[in-house]
Design a protein around this motif. Structure first.
Motif, short mmCIF file in Angstrom:
data_model
loop_
_atom_site.label_atom_id
_atom_site.label_comp_id
_atom_site.label_asym_id
_atom_site.label_seq_id
_atom_site.Cartn_x
_atom_site.Cartn_y
_atom_site.Cartn_z
N ASP A 250 0.95 -1.20 0.08
CA ASP A 250 0.20 0.05 0.09
C ASP A 250 0.90 1.27 -0.06
OD1 ASP A 250 -2.24 -1.60 0.13
OD2 ASP A 250 -2.64 -1.45 2.16
N PRO A 275 -3.47 13.22 -2.82
CA PRO A 275 -3.85 11.61 -2.56
C PRO A 275 -5.36 11.47 -2.53
CG PRO A 275 -2.26 12.54 -0.69
CD PRO A 275 -2.61 13.57 -1.26
N THR A 327 -3.63 2.47 -3.61
CA THR A 327 -3.49 3.79 -3.21
C THR A 327 -4.70 4.62 -4.17
OG1 THR A 327 -2.17 5.93 -2.85
CG2 THR A 327 -1.93 4.60 -5.01
#
Length: 441
Positions: A250, A275, A327
């Motif tokens: 991850d 993100p 992600t």
């Protein structure tokens, strides 16, 4: 897909396209999904539709370009380009000739996390079509001449990308946010890595990725469960039971900073990235609605209105969610005159900050939800689209009833949900800013 045998397959694709267009007026998103399990345990999700004689099969395997070994970047992409370049007793030209003769389309592609395949055929030719697909999946030849041709085509694309501002921006963004993670590896590979790839490399990658344990299948069209079940065994049962995939960690993307790539072009390409969110995150639907208001809704979105309509800085500005398995990213994009790049970045950042601190109004939220739920049937206006959706649902483990649940999940998103996810994604991180163009901007 790699460009190849274009004129030779054009007539085949045209036949399938005409039949597919016949289906547009009668396929709807209120579909009944059947779970079909073959005698040897191969599972597929099936939507029967006997109104036109066409069958669409989509499938995917665990393992995409993240499985390229170090120094062999582009291997999985080359595998996808080579699987239908000869199989079994059929050399490349013979295999492609059979596809054209039968008006059958077979294709393969790769993403970061998964490897994809598809079949489109008229139902009277299903037996011959699945014979060819079985060969491509199980017995690819990887003959030297077609493999070298595929390498040349991929190398040509790499050279084009070296002067393409969008490709440069994407590559720069991956380097900046993914660092040394496998997601940063170029899916196409490099000129040097492609040169080193061999038939033995392709055979090894084929055995590693094309296995039964990571297989997901969606089938739509003029076929019933009784007919489909033995075909699943015919195509897939001889594949290895277990994969041998490298573990992928991850990733929390790196954020902040500005990267400029100098390129003598009239416009500057801009990417702003944060993100994002993975598809299995409980906040995904709220993030989807938030993104629609921010920049995913084209003409009605804040980005479009502020960047294009009010200031004329760009033909369009948008945002999108990019969920990966390990992600996620939220990316804003625009292109503008180089001398107005700074102004455009500022306006885009203001909209991101506005969403993070204020959020939308209740009226904007309701309008977004109406559009998102009302446009959902457009995803189901062809057999191929439904087959892709069936595979996507399985990949994301969303459940066989997701089609029935999806719009109610969107309707349940509240203003507080959107404000919460906006703060989570946009207020807690600084954006990574990528510009590609002339420095004057």
């Amino acid at each position: 897909m790699t460009q190849k045998t274009f004129f030779r397959t054009l007539s085949s694709l045209a036949v399938l396209s005409v039949v597919a267009l016949m289906a547009l007026s009668r396929l709807a998103y209120a579909v009944e999904i059947q779970k079909v399990v073959s005698p040897k345990g191969i599972e597929a999700w099936l939507v029967e539709d006997h109104t036109v004689p066409i069958i669409a099969v989509n499938f995917s395997f665990d393992g995409g370009s993240t499985q390229d070994p170090a120094g062999k970047e582009g291997l999985t992409r080359l595998l996808a380009a080579s699987l239908d370049e000869g199989a079994g007793d059929l050399a490349s030209e013979d295999f492609q000739g059979k596809l054209e003769e039968l008006a059958v389309s077979i294709g393969f592609s790769t993403g970061k996390d998964r490897f994809y395949g598809s079949l489109r055929t008229l139902s009277p030719r299903l037996t011959q079509a699945t014979d060819l697909l079985k060969l491509a999946v199980n017995e690819p030849r990887f003959d030297e001449t077609p493999v070298e041709r595929m390498k040349t085509q991929l190398s040509t694309q790499i050279r084009r990308n070296q002067s393409d501002p969008n490709a440069i921006a994407g590559r720069s963004l991956a380097d900046a946010m993914f660092g040394a993670h496998p997601y940063a590896r170029p899916t196409l590979g490099t000129m040097e890595s492609l040169t080193s790839l061999s038939a033995a490399d392709l055979q090894a990658q084929h055995g590693k990725i094309l296995t039964r344990d990571g297989l997901k299948i969606g089938v739509v069209g003029s076929i019933d469960a009784k007919t489909l079940a033995p075909l699943l065994d015919k195509i897939f049962a001889d594949l290895p039971e277990r994969s041998d995939l490298a573990a992928v960690a991850d990733l929390a993307p790196r954020t902040g900073g500005t990267v400029h790539r100098e390129l003598t072009v009239p416009q500057t390409t801009i990417l702003l990235a944060y993100p994002g969110i993975t598809r299995d995150d409980p906040d995904y639907q709220a993030a989807y609605v938030m993104n629609h208001i921010l920049g995913g809704g084209t003409f009605t979105s804040w980005m479009y209105q502020e960047v294009r309509e009010k200031r004329g800085l760009s033909y369009g500005a948008s945002t999108s969610l990019s969920p990966y398995r390990h992600t996620g990213l939220l990316i804003g994009s625009a292109a503008t005159k180089s001398d107005r790049a700074g102004e455009t970045v500022e306006v885009m950042l203001n909209q991101l900050s506005r969403m993070a601190t204020q959020g939308p109004s209740q009226d904007e939220l309701e309008a977004a939800k109406r559009f998102i739920t009302g446009s959902y049937p457009l995803r189901f206006d062809s057999s191929g689209k439904i087959a892709r959706q069936l595979v996507a649902l399985q990949n994301a483990e969303l459940g066989i009833d997701y089609f029935d649940r999806r719009n109610s999940e969107i309707q349940a998103v509240t203003l507080e949900d959107v404000q919460r996810v906006a703060k989570r994604l946009l207020a807690e991180h600084k954006p990574t800013i990528i510009t590609v163009g002339q420095q004057q901007g």
